[in-house]
Design a protein around this motif. Structure first.
Motif, PDB file in Angstrom:
ATOM      1  N   LEU A 109       0.876  -1.242   0.206  1.00 12.99           N
ATOM      2  CA  LEU A 109      -0.033   0.026   0.023  1.00 12.99           C
ATOM      3  C   LEU A 109       0.867   1.137   0.027  1.00 12.99           C
ATOM      4  O   LEU A 109       1.911   1.322   0.535  1.00 12.99           O
ATOM      5  N   PRO A 110       0.458   2.027  -0.688  1.00 16.10           N
ATOM      6  CA  PRO A 110       1.639   3.304  -0.802  1.00 16.10           C
ATOM      7  C   PRO A 110       1.338   4.229   0.588  1.00 16.10           C
ATOM      8  O   PRO A 110       2.532   5.013   0.752  1.00 16.10           O
ATOM      9  N   ASP A 111       0.513   4.302   1.270  1.00 18.09           N
ATOM     10  CA  ASP A 111       0.308   4.883   2.587  1.00 18.09           C
ATOM     11  C   ASP A 111       0.441   3.844   3.771  1.00 18.09           C
ATOM     12  O   ASP A 111      -0.060   2.587   3.604  1.00 18.09           O
ATOM     13  N   ARG A 112       0.905   4.507   4.853  1.00 12.28           N
ATOM     14  CA  ARG A 112       1.020   3.737   5.724  1.00 12.28           C
ATOM     15  C   ARG A 112      -0.507   3.603   6.584  1.00 12.28           C
ATOM     16  O   ARG A 112      -1.256   4.323   6.503  1.00 12.28           O
ATOM     17  N   ASP A 113      -0.434   2.336   7.765  1.00 15.43           N
ATOM     18  CA  ASP A 113      -1.696   2.453   8.540  1.00 15.43           C
ATOM     19  C   ASP A 113      -1.711   3.492   9.640  1.00 15.43           C
ATOM     20  O   ASP A 113      -0.665   4.283   9.609  1.00 15.43           O
ATOM     21  N   GLN A 114      -2.592   3.458  10.350  1.00 14.71           N
ATOM     22  CA  GLN A 114      -2.814   4.434  11.582  1.00 14.71           C
ATOM     23  C   GLN A 114      -1.802   4.340  12.675  1.00 14.71           C
ATOM     24  O   GLN A 114      -1.686   5.206  13.447  1.00 14.71           O
ATOM     25  N   LYS A 244     -10.161   0.778   8.929  1.00 14.24           N
ATOM     26  CA  LYS A 244     -10.721   0.844   7.592  1.00 14.24           C
ATOM     27  C   LYS A 244     -10.360   1.903   6.778  1.00 14.24           C
ATOM     28  O   LYS A 244     -10.227   1.795   5.575  1.00 14.24           O
ATOM     29  N   SER A 245     -10.348   3.073   7.349  1.00 11.24           N
ATOM     30  CA  SER A 245      -9.900   4.325   6.714  1.00 11.24           C
ATOM     31  C   SER A 245      -8.445   4.171   6.038  1.00 11.24           C
ATOM     32  O   SER A 245      -8.258   4.786   4.935  1.00 11.24           O
ATOM     33  N   TYR A 246      -7.714   3.173   6.250  1.00 11.53           N
ATOM     34  CA  TYR A 246      -6.274   3.028   5.709  1.00 11.53           C
ATOM     35  C   TYR A 246      -6.360   1.735   4.985  1.00 11.53           C
ATOM     36  O   TYR A 246      -5.155   1.467   4.453  1.00 11.53           O
ATOM     37  N   LEU A 247      -7.407   1.149   4.421  1.00 12.92           N
ATOM     38  CA  LEU A 247      -7.632   0.084   3.779  1.00 12.92           C
ATOM     39  C   LEU A 247      -8.200   0.387   2.416  1.00 12.92           C
ATOM     40  O   LEU A 247      -9.213   1.272   2.371  1.00 12.92           O
ATOM     41  N   PRO A 248      -7.870  -0.349   1.157  1.00 15.85           N
ATOM     42  CA  PRO A 248      -8.707  -0.038   0.181  1.00 15.85           C
ATOM     43  C   PRO A 248     -10.205  -0.645   0.250  1.00 15.85           C
ATOM     44  O   PRO A 248     -10.234  -1.838   1.164  1.00 15.85           O
ATOM     45  N   LYS A 249     -10.946  -0.671  -0.866  1.00 16.23           N
ATOM     46  CA  LYS A 249     -12.411  -1.199  -0.873  1.00 16.23           C
ATOM     47  C   LYS A 249     -12.014  -2.868  -0.787  1.00 16.23           C
ATOM     48  O   LYS A 249     -13.078  -3.644  -0.513  1.00 16.23           O
ATOM     49  N   ASN A 250     -11.194  -3.434  -1.415  1.00 12.93           N
ATOM     50  CA  ASN A 250     -11.085  -4.702  -1.646  1.00 12.93           C
ATOM     51  C   ASN A 250     -10.866  -5.550  -0.167  1.00 12.93           C
ATOM     52  O   ASN A 250     -11.240  -6.799  -0.108  1.00 12.93           O
ATOM     53  N   TYR A 251     -10.507  -4.681   0.807  1.00 16.43           N
ATOM     54  CA  TYR A 251     -10.505  -5.278   2.337  1.00 16.43           C
ATOM     55  C   TYR A 251     -11.438  -4.547   3.074  1.00 16.43           C
ATOM     56  O   TYR A 251     -11.374  -4.288   4.331  1.00 16.43           O
ATOM     57  N   GLY A 252     -12.696  -4.161   2.472  1.00 17.80           N
ATOM     58  CA  GLY A 252     -13.959  -3.596   3.322  1.00 17.80           C
ATOM     59  C   GLY A 252     -13.774  -1.872   3.830  1.00 17.80           C
ATOM     60  O   GLY A 252     -13.853  -1.481   4.597  1.00 17.80           O
TER      61      GLY A 252
END
Length: 287
Positions: A109-114, A244-252
């Motif tokens: 993922l181009p951006d990091r998680d929370q 979920k705000s850091y994940l793509p729709k592919n993973y909800g």
């Protein structure tokens, strides 16, 4: 190359604060650890690494600035590279360009998680054409990606998260995930990887996944076992760990569906080819 797909080579203020709190990275501890580690390396003529301060922090951070632990890690890495030298010696991205660019197997993922962690996705299901890309090649891709990750100070500190996606897994993929591959991969992750692997998330795992898990489970140590989580296709379960705000729709998630992959990340590998080639010079000293 898009700015979206690049390495973050500077240390953020937030990561600096976390390092001091969680990794004992105070000015005094850093100074003492570097002195001790350099002395250990200079007195050991069986392994070779450069002794630049920033380079040595790659090994000191996952060991919370205990010099002896970092030294032992460096020895394990050297021994691991020697054990699998046919796969790892002189490895460069161009050797696996087709697997990286044309097969959707590993993505970041181009951006990091929370929590500021890098998130890598591994597709072990229907995306994996085992007649075109072998399990050894997948291991080589893991290895190349980890060489990029260790260049990022924030990743050294905050660590990484892996999502293993088994959607559409069939008998061909199961057959490719052999005990030999599991020993190799888990040996790398648990003993010879200078990164903080914080979590592994198994998603879209079908009933046949039990066969794969039976192969891997005997080689998993307690520490890693506690970091492995199973979600099947229940994405709210995944969201307890990665917002979920850091994940793509592919993973909800709330982000757009993934429309990028190895093709976008390959130029990043080539940009840092000097680092990869330099890494190939480290390890056991040939007698």
């Amino acid at each position: 190359m898009s700015e979206k797909f690049c390495l973050q080579l500077t240390l953020s203020d937030n990561a600096k604060s976390i390092a001091e709190k969680d990794l004992n990275e105070t000015e005094e501890n850093v100074k003492n650890a570097l002195i001790q580690l350099k002395e250990l390396l200079e007195n050991d003529k069986t392994i070779y690494y450069k002794i630049d301060d920033e380079f040595l922090k790659i090994f000191l951070r996952p060991c919370k600035f205990y010099a002896t632990s970092a030294y032992e890690l460096m020895k394990r890495i050297a021994n691991f590279r020697a054990k699998y030298k046919t796969l790892l010696y002189d490895l460069v991205p161009s050797q696996e360009r087709d697997a990286i660019v044309n097969h959707n197997l590993i993505n970041v993922l181009p951006d990091r998680d929370q929590l500021g962690r890098r998130v890598m996705i591994v597709y072990c299901g229907e995306n994996w054409n085992t007649s075109k890309v072998s399990s050894d090649q997948i291991f080589r891709l893991f290895y190349l990606i980890h060489l990029l990750a260790i260049l990022e100070p924030d990743t050294q500190i905050n660590g990484t998260v892996v999502i293993m996606d088994y959607k559409g897994m069939g008998l061909k993929q199961v057959a490719a995930l052999t005990p030999a591959f599991s020993m190799k991969l888990l040996g790398f992750i648990q003993d010879a990887m200078p990164l903080r692997l914080k979590e592994i998330h198994m998603v879209n795992n079908p009933w046949i996944f039990k066969t794969v898990w039976a192969v891997f489970k005997p080689f998993i140590k307690e520490k890693l076992g506690k970091r492995i989580h199973f979600h099947e296709n229940k994405m709210p379960s995944l969201h307890k760990f990665i917002d979920k705000s850091y994940l793509p729709k592919n993973y909800g998630g709330d982000l757009p569906e993934i429309n990028y992959g190895g093709k976008e990340w390959y130029p990043v590998m080539e940009k840092h080819i000097d680092h990869i080639k330099e890494w190939n010079t480290y390890g056991l000293v040939e007698k």
